[in-house]
Scaffold this motif. Sequence first.
Motif, short mmCIF file in Angstrom:
data_model
loop_
_atom_site.label_atom_id
_atom_site.label_comp_id
_atom_site.label_asym_id
_atom_site.label_seq_id
_atom_site.Cartn_x
_atom_site.Cartn_y
_atom_site.Cartn_z
N GLY A 30 5.61 -2.39 -8.50
CA GLY A 30 6.08 -1.91 -7.21
C GLY A 30 7.50 -2.42 -7.06
O GLY A 30 7.90 -3.35 -7.75
N LEU A 31 8.27 -1.81 -6.15
CA LEU A 31 9.67 -2.21 -6.02
C LEU A 31 9.93 -3.08 -4.80
O LEU A 31 11.04 -3.55 -4.60
CB LEU A 31 10.57 -0.96 -5.97
CG LEU A 31 10.49 -0.03 -7.18
CD1 LEU A 31 11.57 1.05 -7.09
CD2 LEU A 31 10.61 -0.79 -8.49
N ASN A 32 8.92 -3.29 -3.98
CA ASN A 32 9.08 -4.10 -2.79
C ASN A 32 7.98 -5.15 -2.69
O ASN A 32 6.87 -4.94 -3.17
CB ASN A 32 9.06 -3.22 -1.53
CG ASN A 32 10.28 -2.34 -1.41
OD1 ASN A 32 10.33 -1.26 -1.99
ND2 ASN A 32 11.28 -2.81 -0.69
N GLU A 33 8.30 -6.26 -2.05
CA GLU A 33 7.32 -7.32 -1.83
C GLU A 33 6.08 -6.74 -1.15
O GLU A 33 6.17 -5.96 -0.21
CB GLU A 33 7.91 -8.42 -0.92
CG GLU A 33 9.00 -9.24 -1.57
CD GLU A 33 8.45 -10.33 -2.48
OE1 GLU A 33 7.22 -10.53 -2.46
OE2 GLU A 33 9.24 -10.94 -3.21
N GLY A 34 4.92 -7.12 -1.67
CA GLY A 34 3.68 -6.69 -1.06
C GLY A 34 3.22 -5.31 -1.44
O GLY A 34 2.23 -4.81 -0.88
N VAL A 35 3.90 -4.67 -2.40
CA VAL A 35 3.54 -3.30 -2.79
C VAL A 35 3.22 -3.25 -4.29
O VAL A 35 4.08 -3.54 -5.12
CB VAL A 35 4.66 -2.30 -2.47
CG1 VAL A 35 4.27 -0.90 -2.94
CG2 VAL A 35 4.98 -2.29 -0.98
N ASN A 36 1.99 -2.89 -4.60
CA ASN A 36 1.59 -2.61 -5.99
C ASN A 36 1.04 -1.19 -6.00
O ASN A 36 -0.03 -0.93 -5.45
CB ASN A 36 0.52 -3.60 -6.46
CG ASN A 36 0.19 -3.45 -7.93
OD1 ASN A 36 0.18 -2.35 -8.47
ND2 ASN A 36 -0.09 -4.56 -8.59
N VAL A 37 1.79 -0.28 -6.62
CA VAL A 37 1.43 1.15 -6.53
C VAL A 37 0.30 1.53 -7.47
O VAL A 37 -0.16 2.68 -7.46
CB VAL A 37 2.66 2.04 -6.81
CG1 VAL A 37 3.76 1.78 -5.79
CG2 VAL A 37 3.19 1.83 -8.23
N PHE A 38 -0.17 0.59 -8.29
CA PHE A 38 -1.23 0.89 -9.25
C PHE A 38 -2.57 0.25 -8.90
O PHE A 38 -3.55 0.44 -9.60
CB PHE A 38 -0.82 0.43 -10.65
CG PHE A 38 0.40 1.15 -11.17
CD1 PHE A 38 0.32 2.46 -11.60
CD2 PHE A 38 1.62 0.50 -11.23
CE1 PHE A 38 1.44 3.12 -12.08
CE2 PHE A 38 2.76 1.15 -11.72
CZ PHE A 38 2.66 2.47 -12.13
N ILE A 39 -2.60 -0.53 -7.82
CA ILE A 39 -3.82 -1.22 -7.41
C ILE A 39 -4.16 -0.82 -5.97
O ILE A 39 -3.34 -0.95 -5.07
CB ILE A 39 -3.66 -2.75 -7.48
CG1 ILE A 39 -3.36 -3.19 -8.91
CG2 ILE A 39 -4.90 -3.46 -6.95
CD1 ILE A 39 -4.52 -3.03 -9.87
N GLY A 40 -5.38 -0.34 -5.77
CA GLY A 40 -5.81 0.01 -4.43
C GLY A 40 -6.13 -1.21 -3.60
O GLY A 40 -6.18 -2.34 -4.12
#
Length: 256
Positions: free
Chosen positions: A74-84
């Motif tokens: 992810g590109l921002n703190e607190g964001v993982n675009v591959f994990i629900g």
Amino acid sequence: MASAPQSLPLFYNALEPLSSETHAAFKMRMLDRATFLVGQHAIPVTVDEFVMAQRTLPIVFTSGDDAIPIALMGLNEGVNVFIGDDGKLTEDTVYVPAYVRRYPFMLARLRPDAEELSLCFDPTGEAIGAFDDGEALFADGKPTEVVQNILSFNEQFEQAGARTANFMVELRELGLLMEGEVTLQVEGNEQPFIYRGFQMVNEEKLNELRGDQLRKIQKSGLLPLIYAHLFSLSTLPQIFDRQVRLGKAPVPQLVN
């Protein structure tokens, strides 16, 4: 890349040495989720993983003199675009770093002055405990094949960590690292998104290398690793696009 127990690394809430006496009845069970990975956007990676990781994840370097390579989920703190939110992978083809796969285990020095590394685990993790189900860690007071495989994986990880440290030394000695900046534009937004706060290889300086320096990085295997890093940057817009589609893009302004 092992850390002393008093300085806990990413993901770990505590560290306890694995013992055939204390944990004789412990078992390990396979989980279909990694709740500790929810919201974690930057994961350490080793040079052994660059080729595999660069296909789906951007690889950059942390800021400062003690920089390490990290893969961005992810590109921002607190964001993982591959994990629900439930901790499950939302994309089967994404590369999952070894740093994640070794959890809840790691090799660590039990004392700062200790020379040997001991196999430890995070007792707060969900995969290990005195469960009714799962694979036994010990049998007749001896480690099972499960533990032997875990130990082998962690030893390989440590060796890869040493190679990664050498790689970073070479990058610094050659003066190839520079402060990174990426500008991403979203359709419909006048203001672009600018990401800073990381380091990347300076392609201009790389192309200026001549003679002994160029031969050295070719023979040492440094050059393919550098190009894997540079190629991985092409996935940055894809990660950002996933953030946008998930409604997790930041407010249009400069992002440090």
